[in-house]
Design an enzyme around this catalytic site. Structure first.
Site, mmCIF file in Angstrom:
data_model
loop_
_atom_site.group_PDB
_atom_site.id
_atom_site.type_symbol
_atom_site.label_atom_id
_atom_site.label_comp_id
_atom_site.label_asym_id
_atom_site.label_seq_id
_atom_site.Cartn_x
_atom_site.Cartn_y
_atom_site.Cartn_z
ATOM 1 N N HIS A 24 38.827 41.217 47.688
ATOM 2 C CA HIS A 24 39.223 39.865 48.066
ATOM 3 C C HIS A 24 38.151 39.117 48.843
ATOM 4 C CE1 HIS A 24 42.918 39.058 46.327
ATOM 5 N NE2 HIS A 24 43.670 39.888 47.028
ATOM 6 N N GLU A 28 43.098 42.261 21.160
ATOM 7 C CA GLU A 28 42.456 43.152 22.128
ATOM 8 C C GLU A 28 42.629 44.617 21.746
ATOM 9 O OE1 GLU A 28 43.984 42.280 26.042
ATOM 10 O OE2 GLU A 28 46.060 42.328 25.397
ATOM 11 N N ASP A 66 39.868 44.396 27.063
ATOM 12 C CA ASP A 66 40.577 45.511 26.442
ATOM 13 C C ASP A 66 40.002 45.854 25.066
ATOM 14 O OD1 ASP A 66 42.533 46.560 28.195
ATOM 15 O OD2 ASP A 66 43.602 44.656 28.065
ATOM 16 N N CYS A 122 39.085 34.972 25.813
ATOM 17 C CA CYS A 122 39.513 34.800 27.205
ATOM 18 C C CYS A 122 39.163 36.008 28.065
ATOM 19 C CB CYS A 122 41.006 34.508 27.279
ATOM 20 S SG CYS A 122 42.030 35.871 26.696
HETATM 21 C C1 PEP Z 1 41.298 41.132 28.181
HETATM 22 O O1 PEP Z 1 41.749 42.273 27.971
HETATM 23 O O2 PEP Z 1 40.163 40.768 27.827
HETATM 24 C C2 PEP Z 1 42.117 40.144 28.886
HETATM 25 C C3 PEP Z 1 41.734 38.898 28.997
HETATM 26 O O3 PEP Z 1 43.274 40.583 29.454
HETATM 27 P P1 PEP Z 1 43.346 41.409 30.822
HETATM 28 O O4 PEP Z 1 41.981 41.423 31.420
HETATM 29 O O5 PEP Z 1 44.346 40.694 31.669
HETATM 30 O O6 PEP Z 1 43.818 42.736 30.357
HETATM 31 MG MG MG Z 2 43.847 42.624 28.201
#
Ligand code: PEP
Ligand code: MG
Length: 582
Positions: free
Chosen positions: A185, A435, A459, A506
């Site tokens: 943090h 993912e 992921d 993302c």
């Molecule tokens: C990912 O897996 O790239 C993703 C955006 O989801 P998270 O990081 O929340 O698993």
């Molecule tokens: Mg993910």
């Protein structure tokens, strides 16, 4: 020459200044009155006081416009009076243990439980609990942290975020930590305040014991203790160059994100709660490409109600309005993020277990239906089109399940809307996260069922490389720029194109300038990343034509490893003068 220590980049920026060493307070005797007679009451009172201080800190940072940091301190204020921590400490004190020790032991036990979780983000919260315990202990001891009285760079093993926030404005020039992580943090806070930070600088605390001054570069992870005049001058030049490129990047925020030849790339923000919308809007986000909703479900004993969720989603949707989409991701829980109220059995391999959309088939269908009903209703109240996506989709059946849940949830939401007279949208823009490698392979079929893809490279890399994303020993397998992952992304883009749907990314790669160049070169339409990364991505993309990026992507696909791809992208970025890393 000064003493050089190599750390990991935490928050970009350069700082030179005096050393301020932070050492957590030692264990001492309680100096509070009446301890002998009412030890439990004294511990409870100290917990309440700590909560009051933390709430005051939250108000302070909120006034500075730092909503998400305010959220950190509010969460800590709740921890300070959380029964798990406070009841345990009170019980120990009443059983005869010295109150300061009772608090420390109870906080350590709560922290150890969190630290043992495989989820890196949750494990990082262990430091928050320890910090809360230390604050209650300080109150019991009548101690204050001695803050610096001249602008300084904090050196510590780990720095509690509340100490960083307590610094009078302008007194904290930078942070260098021996064991802090990128997700600690204090480091998130540093990024929010624009303060440079270096983490994981092994040997730093020992080496800095007698140091008077220090220079740090948060983009490269370099720390120089007692730099000589030549080194100071070098760091000052870096700071001036960085300040100039930041000014230029900020000036671009109002305009669209595009390649040098004018091809638009939508640039959106990832948010983790409605409080993050302010930073995202300030950074010029064109919407939210990933609204992680897990914050609503974690650290509680019962599932959030539909109305509670409506309020949270509505706040984010209203902040962005009808022209900037906010993609709500269905809860990515289960597996290692076990929630007490789901009663899921423990699993040997939680990352490969009953997670996210798979919950629907494992007795938690109602959890996802409630969430979808809340999104329908929130969008109606906010007057916007709802956007939803499901994580962890692996099969065509998963997508069909998502579509069925969506339609069933609308029917449910319609009953409420009819009773209240609230508006309800007719359609929901529905997508899936890619993912899991099987989803990338099935992209042409999946694309015909949904409105968009959003690739979760975090992921996707973990599953494609069979390398736990939280295991530091596997860092060499965790770079999403590996050609194997890029080829999967290429398959997703081709699948999306065949059905005429958009494809976003993302995962963290989208916020990395080198990654953004390769992704756009591969044909990705939208990038969604932390608000703090958007300036760097916008600047980097604006320097190259679509053809140059396509050429880079072609070479990246044919490369033998992630390092070669980074070198190729780094070469382009160096030529253009943009920072090669975050
Ligand atoms: C990912 O897996 O790239 C993703 C955006 O989801 P998270 O990081 O929340 O698993
Ligand atoms: Mg993910």
């Amino acid at each position: 020459m000064g003493t050089r220590i190599a750390g990991t980049p935490g928050a970009a920026g350069v700082a030179v200044g005096p050393v301020w060493r932070y050492v957590p307070g030692g264990v001492g005797e309680s100096r509070m009155p009446d301890v002998a007679e009412h030890p439990g009451a004294v511990v409870r009172a100290a917990g309440e006081e700590a909560a009051g201080q933390l709430n005051a800190l939250a108000t302070r940072v909120r006034k500075l416009g730092r909503e998400d940091e305010a959220g950190i301190f509010e969460a800590q204020a709740m921890m300070a009076t959380d029964p798990e921590l406070l009841d345990a400490a009170v019980a120990r004190a009443e059983a005869g243990e010295e109150p300061v020790s009772a608090v420390r032991v109870a906080a350590e036990a709560a922290a150890a439980t969190l630290a043992a979780l495989p989820d890196e983000l949750l494990a990082a919260r262990a430091a928050d609990v320890r910090d809360v315990g230390a604050r209650i202990a300080r109150i019991l001891l009548g101690e204050d942290v001695a803050l610096p009285d001249v602008p300084s760079i904090a050196i510590a093993d780990d720095l509690p975020p509340s100490v960083a926030a307590e610094m009078p404005p302008g007194m904290l020039l930078g942070i260098a930590l021996e064991s802090g992580s990128v997700t600690a943090h204090a480091v998130i806070l540093a990024r929010g305040f624009g303060i440079p930070a270096v983490v994981a600088a092994k040997g730093l605390v020992g080496a800095a014991r007698t140091a008077m001054s220090v220079a740090i570069d948060g983009a490269t992870g370099e720390v120089v203790l007692d730099p000589d005049p030549g080194e100071v001058a070098q760091f000052r030049i870096r700071a001036a160059t960085l300040a100039e490129s930041r000014r230029a990047a900020v000036a671009l925020r109002g305009g669209p994100c595009a390649t040098a030849d004018g091809e638009r790339v939508a640039l959106l923000a990832n948010i983790g709660s409605p409080a993050d919308t302010t930073r995202a809007l300030e950074a010029g986000a064109e919407g939210v490409g990933l609204f992680r909703t897990e914050f609503l479900f974690m650290r509680r004993r019962t599932a959030p109600t539909e109305d509670e969720q409506v309020a949270a989603y509505r706040a984010a949707l209203e902040a962005f309005g009808p022209d900037r989409p906010v993609v709500v991701r269905l809860a990515d829980i289960g597996g290692e993020k076990a929630l007490p109220y789901l009663n899921l059995p423990a699993e040997a391999n939680p990352f490969l277990g009953v997670r996210a959309i798979r919950l629907a088939g494992a007795g938690s269908r109602e959890l996802l239906l409630t969430q979808l009903r809340a999104v329908w209703r929130a969008a109606g109240l906010a007057g916007v089109t709802p956007h939803v996506m499901a994580p962890m989709v692996a099969t065509l059946a998963d997508v069909q399940l998502l579509l069925d849940l969506r339609d069933e949830a609308r029917a449910g939401a319609a009953v409420t809307a009819a009773a209240t007279g609230d508006p309800l949208p007719a359609t929901m823009v529905t997508g899936v996260m890619v993912e899991v490698p099987s989803a990338a392979i099935l992209a042409p079929e999946l694309a015909r069922m949904v409105d968009f893809f959003s690739i979760g490279t975090n992921d996707l890399t973990q599953y494609a490389m069979a390398a736990d994303r939280g295991n530091p020993a596997l860092a060499h397998l965790q770079d999403a720029l590996h050609p194997a992952v890029l080829r999967l992304i290429g398959m997703v883009v081709a699948g999306a194109e065949s059905a005429g749907i958009t494809v976003a990314v993302c995962g963290e790669l989208a916020g990395d300038p080198a990654g953004a160049l390769v992704l756009v070169g591969l044909g990705v339409d939208e990038l969604s990343a932390d608000a703090g990364s958007l300036d760097g991505v916008r600047t980097a993309l604006g320097a190259f034509t679509r053809a140059e990026l396509a050429d880079l992507a072609g070479r990246a696909l044919a490369a033998s490893d992630a390092e070669s791809v980074r070198a190729m992208a780094g070469e382009l970025l160096a030529r253009q003068g943009s920072a090669a890393s975050r």
